[in-house]
Design a protein around this motif. Sequence first.
Motif, PDB file in Angstrom:
ATOM      1  N   GLU A   1       0.831  -1.203   0.000  1.00 58.25           N
ATOM      2  CA  GLU A   1       0.000   0.000   0.000  1.00 58.25           C
ATOM      3  C   GLU A   1       0.866   1.253   0.000  1.00 58.25           C
ATOM      4  N   GLY A   2       0.406   2.270  -0.736  1.00 56.51           N
ATOM      5  CA  GLY A   2       1.077   3.560  -0.723  1.00 56.51           C
ATOM      6  C   GLY A   2       2.381   3.595  -1.486  1.00 56.51           C
ATOM      7  N   GLN A   3       2.635   2.595  -2.311  1.00 59.32           N
ATOM      8  CA  GLN A   3       3.861   2.533  -3.090  1.00 59.32           C
ATOM      9  C   GLN A   3       3.543   2.325  -4.569  1.00 59.32           C
ATOM     10  N   ILE A   4       4.581   2.499  -5.408  1.00 55.37           N
ATOM     11  CA  ILE A   4       4.445   2.274  -6.850  1.00 55.37           C
ATOM     12  C   ILE A   4       5.105   0.947  -7.185  1.00 55.37           C
ATOM     13  N   THR A   5       4.324   0.031  -7.725  1.00 57.07           N
ATOM     14  CA  THR A   5       4.818  -1.276  -8.151  1.00 57.07           C
ATOM     15  C   THR A   5       4.843  -1.311  -9.668  1.00 57.07           C
ATOM     16  N   CYS A   6       5.979  -1.671 -10.246  1.00 56.65           N
ATOM     17  CA  CYS A   6       6.105  -1.758 -11.704  1.00 56.65           C
ATOM     18  C   CYS A   6       6.095  -3.215 -12.140  1.00 56.65           C
ATOM     19  N   LEU A   7       5.164  -3.558 -13.037  1.00 57.05           N
ATOM     20  CA  LEU A   7       5.179  -4.856 -13.708  1.00 57.05           C
ATOM     21  C   LEU A   7       6.010  -4.678 -14.975  1.00 57.05           C
TER      22      LEU A   7
ATOM     23  N   ALA B   1      -9.861  10.836  -9.702  1.00 59.26           N
ATOM     24  CA  ALA B   1     -11.002  11.599  -9.192  1.00 59.26           C
ATOM     25  C   ALA B   1     -11.876  10.805  -8.217  1.00 59.26           C
ATOM     26  N   PRO B   2     -12.186   9.546  -8.480  1.00 60.09           N
ATOM     27  CA  PRO B   2     -13.049   8.802  -7.538  1.00 60.09           C
ATOM     28  C   PRO B   2     -12.336   8.323  -6.270  1.00 60.09           C
ATOM     29  N   LYS B   3     -11.064   8.736  -6.075  1.00 63.00           N
ATOM     30  CA  LYS B   3     -10.248   8.313  -4.930  1.00 63.00           C
ATOM     31  C   LYS B   3     -10.166   6.782  -4.831  1.00 63.00           C
ATOM     32  N   PRO B   4      -9.615   6.145  -5.872  1.00 59.31           N
ATOM     33  CA  PRO B   4      -9.552   4.687  -5.875  1.00 59.31           C
ATOM     34  C   PRO B   4      -8.569   4.164  -4.819  1.00 59.31           C
ATOM     35  N   ALA B   5      -8.795   2.939  -4.386  1.00 61.13           N
ATOM     36  CA  ALA B   5      -7.870   2.302  -3.454  1.00 61.13           C
ATOM     37  C   ALA B   5      -6.556   1.973  -4.146  1.00 61.13           C
ATOM     38  N   ILE B   6      -6.621   1.728  -5.441  1.00 62.46           N
ATOM     39  CA  ILE B   6      -5.422   1.401  -6.212  1.00 62.46           C
ATOM     40  C   ILE B   6      -5.576   1.939  -7.629  1.00 62.46           C
ATOM     41  N   LEU B   7      -4.490   2.471  -8.168  1.00 59.85           N
ATOM     42  CA  LEU B   7      -4.476   2.997  -9.530  1.00 59.85           C
ATOM     43  C   LEU B   7      -3.679   2.050 -10.413  1.00 59.85           C
ATOM     44  N   LEU B   8      -4.288   1.608 -11.507  1.00 59.53           N
ATOM     45  CA  LEU B   8      -3.660   0.686 -12.455  1.00 59.53           C
ATOM     46  C   LEU B   8      -3.363   1.451 -13.741  1.00 59.53           C
ATOM     47  N   MET B   9      -2.099   1.405 -14.198  1.00 60.91           N
ATOM     48  CA  MET B   9      -1.671   2.193 -15.355  1.00 60.91           C
ATOM     49  C   MET B   9      -0.945   1.289 -16.341  1.00 60.91           C
ATOM     50  N   ASP B  10      -1.445   1.232 -17.565  1.00 58.13           N
ATOM     51  CA  ASP B  10      -0.868   0.357 -18.593  1.00 58.13           C
ATOM     52  C   ASP B  10      -0.045   1.192 -19.575  1.00 58.13           C
ATOM     53  N   GLU B  11       1.284   1.108 -19.468  1.00 56.64           N
ATOM     54  CA  GLU B  11       2.212   1.849 -20.342  1.00 56.64           C
ATOM     55  C   GLU B  11       1.782   3.315 -20.463  1.00 56.64           C
ATOM     56  N   PRO B  12       1.652   4.037 -19.346  1.00 58.53           N
ATOM     57  CA  PRO B  12       1.038   5.372 -19.395  1.00 58.53           C
ATOM     58  C   PRO B  12       1.877   6.439 -20.077  1.00 58.53           C
ATOM     59  N   PHE B  13       3.174   6.187 -20.288  1.00 47.83           N
ATOM     60  CA  PHE B  13       4.036   7.232 -20.857  1.00 47.83           C
ATOM     61  C   PHE B  13       4.547   6.884 -22.261  1.00 47.83           C
ATOM     62  N   SER B  14       4.154   5.740 -22.782  1.00 48.57           N
ATOM     63  CA  SER B  14       4.763   5.243 -24.018  1.00 48.57           C
ATOM     64  C   SER B  14       4.374   6.051 -25.248  1.00 48.57           C
ATOM     65  N   ASN B  15       3.263   6.792 -25.199  1.00 43.26           N
ATOM     66  CA  ASN B  15       2.828   7.564 -26.368  1.00 43.26           C
ATOM     67  C   ASN B  15       3.465   8.946 -26.452  1.00 43.26           C
ATOM     68  N   LEU B  16       4.320   9.277 -25.500  1.00 38.00           N
ATOM     69  CA  LEU B  16       4.913  10.613 -25.453  1.00 38.00           C
ATOM     70  C   LEU B  16       6.323  10.600 -26.023  1.00 38.00           C
TER      71      LEU B  16
ATOM     72  N   THR C   1      -1.492   4.142  -4.035  1.00 37.35           N
ATOM     73  CA  THR C   1      -1.026   2.806  -4.394  1.00 37.35           C
ATOM     74  C   THR C   1      -1.211   2.660  -5.898  1.00 37.35           C
ATOM     75  N   ALA C   2      -0.129   2.387  -6.614  1.00 38.46           N
ATOM     76  CA  ALA C   2      -0.208   2.316  -8.075  1.00 38.46           C
ATOM     77  C   ALA C   2       0.524   1.082  -8.579  1.00 38.46           C
ATOM     78  N   VAL C   3      -0.023   0.479  -9.620  1.00 33.52           N
ATOM     79  CA  VAL C   3       0.631  -0.602 -10.350  1.00 33.52           C
ATOM     80  C   VAL C   3       0.784  -0.126 -11.787  1.00 33.52           C
ATOM     81  N   ILE C   4       2.035  -0.036 -12.251  1.00 28.89           N
ATOM     82  CA  ILE C   4       2.330   0.496 -13.573  1.00 28.89           C
ATOM     83  C   ILE C   4       2.962  -0.590 -14.431  1.00 28.89           C
ATOM     84  N   VAL C   5       2.391  -0.849 -15.587  1.00 29.08           N
ATOM     85  CA  VAL C   5       2.964  -1.784 -16.555  1.00 29.08           C
ATOM     86  C   VAL C   5       3.929  -1.030 -17.459  1.00 29.08           C
ATOM     87  N   THR C   6       5.126  -1.593 -17.647  1.00 29.53           N
ATOM     88  CA  THR C   6       6.094  -0.996 -18.555  1.00 29.53           C
ATOM     89  C   THR C   6       6.995  -2.084 -19.136  1.00 29.53           C
ATOM     90  N   HIS C   7       7.489  -1.829 -20.350  1.00 33.57           N
ATOM     91  CA  HIS C   7       8.472  -2.728 -20.957  1.00 33.57           C
ATOM     92  C   HIS C   7       9.879  -2.156 -20.833  1.00 33.57           C
TER      93      HIS C   7
END
Length: 363
Positions: A33-39, A156-171, A193-199
Motif C-alpha cells: 500500500e502507498g507505493q508504486i509497483t512496476c510490472l 477523481a473517484p479516490k480509488p484504493a489502487i491505480l492501475l496504469m498500462d504503459e502510461p508514458f509510451s505515447n509521449l 497505491t499504483a501498479v504500472i505496466v512498462t516494458h
Amino acid sequence: MAQAARIAVELEGLVRRFGSRDVLSRISLAVPEGQITCLLGQSGCGKSTLLRLIAGVDRPDGGRIVIDGREVAGPQRFVEPEDRQIGLMFQDYALFPHLSVDDNLAFGLRDLPKSARAARVAEIAERIGITHLRDHFPHSLSGGEQQRVALARALAPKPAILLMDEPFSNLDRGLRERVRQETVSTLRQLGATAVIVTHDPHEALAVGDLIVLMRAGQIEQTGTPYEIYDAPRSLYAAEFMGPCNRLTGVWNGRALETPIGTFAGDLALNDGELALACIRPQALSIVPDGDGISARILAKTFIGESEMIDLQVHPLGEPLRMHSHFRVPMAVGARVGLKLNGAQVHLFSAPDDRDNLSQLAKT
C-alpha cells in the motif's frame, strides 16, 4: 525497525489460459500500500494480462485476487470492475472525445451529489495542474495534457489502487521524462497505491518502489530497483535490467576463473564446472597501456553523456563493451590497459537454454 507496508493487493496462484497456452502460470504477489509497483517485461510476458485481471476486465482461470482485504476474484467469487475501488488508466488515455475535460473528470463521480461532484472535479484539476484546461476538449490538448487529464480522471473517484498500462509510451522522449516525473511526484504526494505496466527497465528503475520482472507468464524476480539491478538472480534478470558482457569461466570452488580475471562468488558447483560471468559495461575502465589487461580499441561511439567503446581482449572471441562517462583520448586501433570493478560482475551457475548460452562453452 521500519514497519512493513500494508498489503493493498494480494495475488495467490493466478492462472490465465488462452486456449491451451498458459499466459500466466501460478502468479503470487503482494502489492504494498502507498507505493508504486512496476510490472516489467517484454511484450507477451503476461504483464498487461495480469493488470486486466486485477482490474476485473478479465477473469482468471485459477487462483485468487484480494484487494484491501476483500476477495474480488476466486473459485466462487467475482466482483465487477466498478465495485473494486480501482482506477484504470489506459495506454491511449481513452478520453471521451465528445466531453470537455470537466465532464471527463466528472464521469466516474456520477453517484455523488452535484455539488460534491463539482468540488471534487475542481480539487483534482487543481492538484494535477489542469485547471486552465477544464473547458477544453481532448482533441485540442497536447499529448502531455491528455496524459494529465487521464491521470486526473482515474484519481477523481479516490480509488484504493491505480492501475496504469504503459502510461508514458505515447509521449516523445523529452516530454515522457518530464510527465513521468510529474506523475510520480503527484502519486507520492497523494500516498497513492499504483501498479504500472512498462516494458522499459530504465522507466521501472526510475519509477518503481517495487519491480516485478516477468518472463513467459511467470515472475522472474521481485525486488527494489537496487536489489533487482545490483543482485539479479538469473542471467535473464541481469541482462534485462541493463547490458552485460557474457564471459565463460571455470569454477574452482571459491571463484570463477576467466581469461581476464578471477571473480569470487557463491555458486553451488563442483570444481571444474563451467559458469558464467555477466560483466556490466560500467565495470570496465581504460588505463594506459602496460597497466591492467592488454586490450585494443575496436570502435568508439559517442552517445552524448557517455562513450560506448568496444575492446578486443586476447583470447576472447567476442569484444567487450564498456561505457565511459569520461572522454577517452585513445583512438580506434590503440593499445590500452583494461581494469575491472568486480562490484558490477554477476556470476551464474545454471545457464538456461532460453538464454542461448551453449555457444559460450566454446569460447
